[in-house]
Motif scaffolding. Structure first.
Motif, PDB file in Angstrom:
ATOM      1  N   ARG A  71      36.117  82.791 -25.986  1.00  0.00           N
ATOM      2  CA  ARG A  71      37.030  83.035 -27.030  1.00  0.00           C
ATOM      3  C   ARG A  71      37.391  81.628 -27.651  1.00  0.00           C
ATOM      4  NH1 ARG A  71      39.467  86.614 -23.297  1.00  0.00           N
ATOM      5  NH2 ARG A  71      40.759  84.854 -21.962  1.00  0.00           N
ATOM      6  N   ALA A  72      37.259  80.444 -26.926  1.00  0.00           N
ATOM      7  CA  ALA A  72      37.615  79.107 -27.261  1.00  0.00           C
ATOM      8  C   ALA A  72      36.158  78.820 -28.472  1.00  0.00           C
ATOM      9  CB  ALA A  72      37.473  78.180 -26.180  1.00  0.00           C
ATOM     10  N   TYR A  73      35.133  79.213 -27.897  1.00  0.00           N
ATOM     11  CA  TYR A  73      33.868  79.128 -28.809  1.00  0.00           C
ATOM     12  C   TYR A  73      34.091  79.780 -30.008  1.00  0.00           C
ATOM     13  CZ  TYR A  73      29.114  79.974 -30.141  1.00  0.00           C
ATOM     14  OH  TYR A  73      27.699  80.187 -30.855  1.00  0.00           O
ATOM     15  N   VAL A  74      34.379  80.943 -30.224  1.00  0.00           N
ATOM     16  CA  VAL A  74      34.689  81.913 -31.333  1.00  0.00           C
ATOM     17  C   VAL A  74      35.707  81.345 -32.000  1.00  0.00           C
ATOM     18  CG1 VAL A  74      35.497  84.113 -32.341  1.00  0.00           C
ATOM     19  CG2 VAL A  74      33.700  83.977 -30.360  1.00  0.00           C
ATOM     20  N   ARG A  75      36.739  80.782 -31.481  1.00  0.00           N
ATOM     21  CA  ARG A  75      37.922  80.247 -32.389  1.00  0.00           C
ATOM     22  C   ARG A  75      37.463  78.766 -33.074  1.00  0.00           C
ATOM     23  NH1 ARG A  75      41.239  81.655 -27.922  1.00  0.00           N
ATOM     24  NH2 ARG A  75      40.730  79.406 -27.148  1.00  0.00           N
ATOM     25  N   ALA A  76      36.683  78.031 -32.200  1.00  0.00           N
ATOM     26  CA  ALA A  76      36.144  76.716 -32.802  1.00  0.00           C
ATOM     27  C   ALA A  76      35.028  77.223 -34.009  1.00  0.00           C
ATOM     28  CB  ALA A  76      35.614  75.871 -31.752  1.00  0.00           C
ATOM     29  N   ALA A  77      34.426  78.017 -33.801  1.00  0.00           N
ATOM     30  CA  ALA A  77      33.195  78.382 -35.116  1.00  0.00           C
ATOM     31  C   ALA A  77      34.096  78.904 -36.365  1.00  0.00           C
ATOM     32  CB  ALA A  77      32.266  79.400 -34.511  1.00  0.00           C
ATOM     33  N   ALA A  78      35.194  79.239 -36.310  1.00  0.00           N
ATOM     34  CA  ALA A  78      35.967  79.599 -37.588  1.00  0.00           C
ATOM     35  C   ALA A  78      36.346  78.531 -38.325  1.00  0.00           C
ATOM     36  CB  ALA A  78      36.956  80.678 -37.167  1.00  0.00           C
ATOM     37  N   ASP A  79      36.325  77.278 -37.703  1.00  0.00           N
ATOM     38  CA  ASP A  79      36.937  76.209 -38.377  1.00  0.00           C
ATOM     39  C   ASP A  79      36.204  74.845 -38.371  1.00  0.00           C
ATOM     40  OD1 ASP A  79      39.015  73.574 -38.011  1.00  0.00           O
ATOM     41  OD2 ASP A  79      39.229  74.567 -39.651  1.00  0.00           O
ATOM     42  N   PRO A  80      35.437  74.245 -39.489  1.00  0.00           N
ATOM     43  CA  PRO A  80      34.599  73.423 -39.180  1.00  0.00           C
ATOM     44  C   PRO A  80      35.221  71.915 -38.513  1.00  0.00           C
ATOM     45  CG  PRO A  80      34.373  73.958 -41.534  1.00  0.00           C
ATOM     46  CD  PRO A  80      35.851  74.790 -40.828  1.00  0.00           C
ATOM     47  N   SER A  81      36.572  71.698 -38.548  1.00  0.00           N
ATOM     48  CA  SER A  81      37.295  70.902 -37.887  1.00  0.00           C
ATOM     49  C   SER A  81      37.254  70.842 -36.465  1.00  0.00           C
ATOM     50  CB  SER A  81      38.536  70.462 -38.367  1.00  0.00           C
ATOM     51  OG  SER A  81      39.169  69.354 -37.719  1.00  0.00           O
ATOM     52  N   ALA A  82      37.571  72.045 -35.976  1.00  0.00           N
ATOM     53  CA  ALA A  82      37.648  72.572 -34.852  1.00  0.00           C
ATOM     54  C   ALA A  82      36.245  72.785 -34.074  1.00  0.00           C
ATOM     55  CB  ALA A  82      38.381  74.081 -34.598  1.00  0.00           C
ATOM     56  N   TRP A  83      35.297  73.032 -35.005  1.00  0.00           N
ATOM     57  CA  TRP A  83      33.718  73.145 -34.322  1.00  0.00           C
ATOM     58  C   TRP A  83      33.413  71.511 -34.059  1.00  0.00           C
ATOM     59  CZ3 TRP A  83      31.046  75.876 -31.376  1.00  0.00           C
ATOM     60  CH2 TRP A  83      29.694  75.736 -31.130  1.00  0.00           C
ATOM     61  N   ARG A  84      33.966  70.452 -34.783  1.00  0.00           N
ATOM     62  CA  ARG A  84      33.415  69.328 -34.732  1.00  0.00           C
ATOM     63  C   ARG A  84      33.907  68.785 -33.110  1.00  0.00           C
ATOM     64  NH1 ARG A  84      33.939  68.761 -40.002  1.00  0.00           N
ATOM     65  NH2 ARG A  84      36.190  68.095 -39.836  1.00  0.00           N
ATOM     66  N   GLU A  85      35.194  69.278 -32.942  1.00  0.00           N
ATOM     67  CA  GLU A  85      36.141  68.966 -31.629  1.00  0.00           C
ATOM     68  C   GLU A  85      35.088  69.505 -30.413  1.00  0.00           C
ATOM     69  OE1 GLU A  85      40.037  69.768 -31.729  1.00  0.00           O
ATOM     70  OE2 GLU A  85      40.471  68.268 -33.870  1.00  0.00           O
ATOM     71  N   PHE A  86      35.053  70.704 -30.694  1.00  0.00           N
ATOM     72  CA  PHE A  86      34.292  71.583 -29.815  1.00  0.00           C
ATOM     73  C   PHE A  86      32.914  70.824 -29.211  1.00  0.00           C
ATOM     74  CE2 PHE A  86      31.527  74.691 -27.887  1.00  0.00           C
ATOM     75  CZ  PHE A  86      32.368  75.638 -27.190  1.00  0.00           C
ATOM     76  N   THR A  87      32.160  70.387 -30.429  1.00  0.00           N
ATOM     77  CA  THR A  87      30.820  69.803 -30.032  1.00  0.00           C
ATOM     78  C   THR A  87      31.103  68.530 -29.427  1.00  0.00           C
ATOM     79  OG1 THR A  87      30.067  70.908 -32.124  1.00  0.00           O
ATOM     80  CG2 THR A  87      28.945  69.222 -31.153  1.00  0.00           C
TER      81      THR A  87
END
Length: 288
Positions: free
Chosen positions: A246-262
């Motif tokens: 769920r955290a992965y999917v949420r992060a994938a929806a927003d470029p800024s959140a994905w950078r933080e996830f990465t």
């Protein structure tokens, strides 16, 4: 390492992967994917890959990093999330070429490659839009009196295959303990080289003979990667980490959140990833 000992480190594995290779990835959707090997690929410089997969987050992570030139797959799903979000984004943006096969054709293409045949004649796919949308698929006519027109499923040959097993020995034999072998044995037989990651390395196998899925003559390297399928399932050792997904999917929806996830999960090595996952699980449980 001797001829009988095929153990490799993740670094030694990535040193053998080159840009432009065709890489087959075993598992199924979000089930028993060799994610530690996929994460190692992300840390390598390999790009312009052709990926062959019953896709899940393996395809998603590689697509998000721009490493896939062409994808051959029947689907790309997270199971409890029907469509992998990074795959969806890549398709919508047109950043990768997608060659769509149905599951029966995919099975036949792997089987043809495993038997070193150029194609297998099949009935599956005839009458559907798959041949129309995939110009690589051709028909053949039976040379016998029936004269039947059949679809020719081309061999899915690969430079390397990546699979994850519950158990393996140092020679490259691999055992699955879950409910389904998926197509992992065919991946290993169809590829020039196979890299087998596993939850545990054992001296002897226990269990039914049919659970010994991967044969050592098809394996180039063995990698001990505990929890190496995370966040996909590896039954019966562990299930899919739905909270992390769920955290992965949420992060994938927003470029800024994905950078933080990465930065949090994918910027270091495998040990750093597993430590970050433990910290995420602790915080998730504390918030309940």
């Amino acid at each position: 390492m001797t001829d009988l000992d095929k153990r490799l480190s993740l670094t030694a594995f990535t040193d053998r992967i080159e840009s432009g290779m065709t890489v087959g990835i075993g598992g199924w959707g979000a089930r028993r994917k060799p994610m530690a090997l996929v994460r190692a690929l992300l840390r390598s410089g390999a790009d312009e890959l052709t990926v062959v997969s019953c896709g899940g987050p393996d395809v998603g992570l590689l697509a998000a990093a721009g490493r896939i030139r062409r994808l051959v797959a029947p689907f790309v799903t997270l199971d409890s999330v029907p469509l992998e979000p990074h795959f969806r984004a890549a398709r919508e943006a047109g950043t990768l070429a997608f060659e769509e096969w149905d599951e029966s054709l995919f099975l036949s293409g792997l089987t043809a490659a495993a038997h070193r045949l150029p194609f297998l004649p099949v009935r599956g796919g005839l009458g559907s839009d798959i041949p129309r949308r995939n110009p690589r698929l051709r028909t053949v006519t039976s040379p016998y009196p029936d004269g039947e027109e059949l679809l020719a499923a081309p061999a899915l040959t690969m430079d390397v295959a990546l699979v994850h097993m519950n158990r393996a020995d140092i020679r490259g034999n691999g055992q699955y303990l879950g409910p389904d072998p998926y197509f992992d044995d065919l991946f290993t037989e169809a590829a020039e080289h196979t890299y087998l990651s596993c939850e545990r390395i054992v001296d002897r196998f226990t269990g039914p003979p049919q659970s010994l899925l991967v044969q050592r003559q098809n394996v180039t390297g063995v990698l001990h990667t505990p929890r190496g399928a995370h966040f996909t399932s590896c039954a019966p050792d562990y299930g899919r980490d739905e909270a992390f997904q769920r955290a992965y999917v949420r992060a994938a929806a927003d470029p800024s959140a994905w950078r933080e996830f990465t930065a949090r999960f994918l910027s270091g090595g495998e040990d750093a990833y597993q430590q970050a996952v433990d910290e995420h699980q602790t915080r998730t449980e504390a918030a309940r």
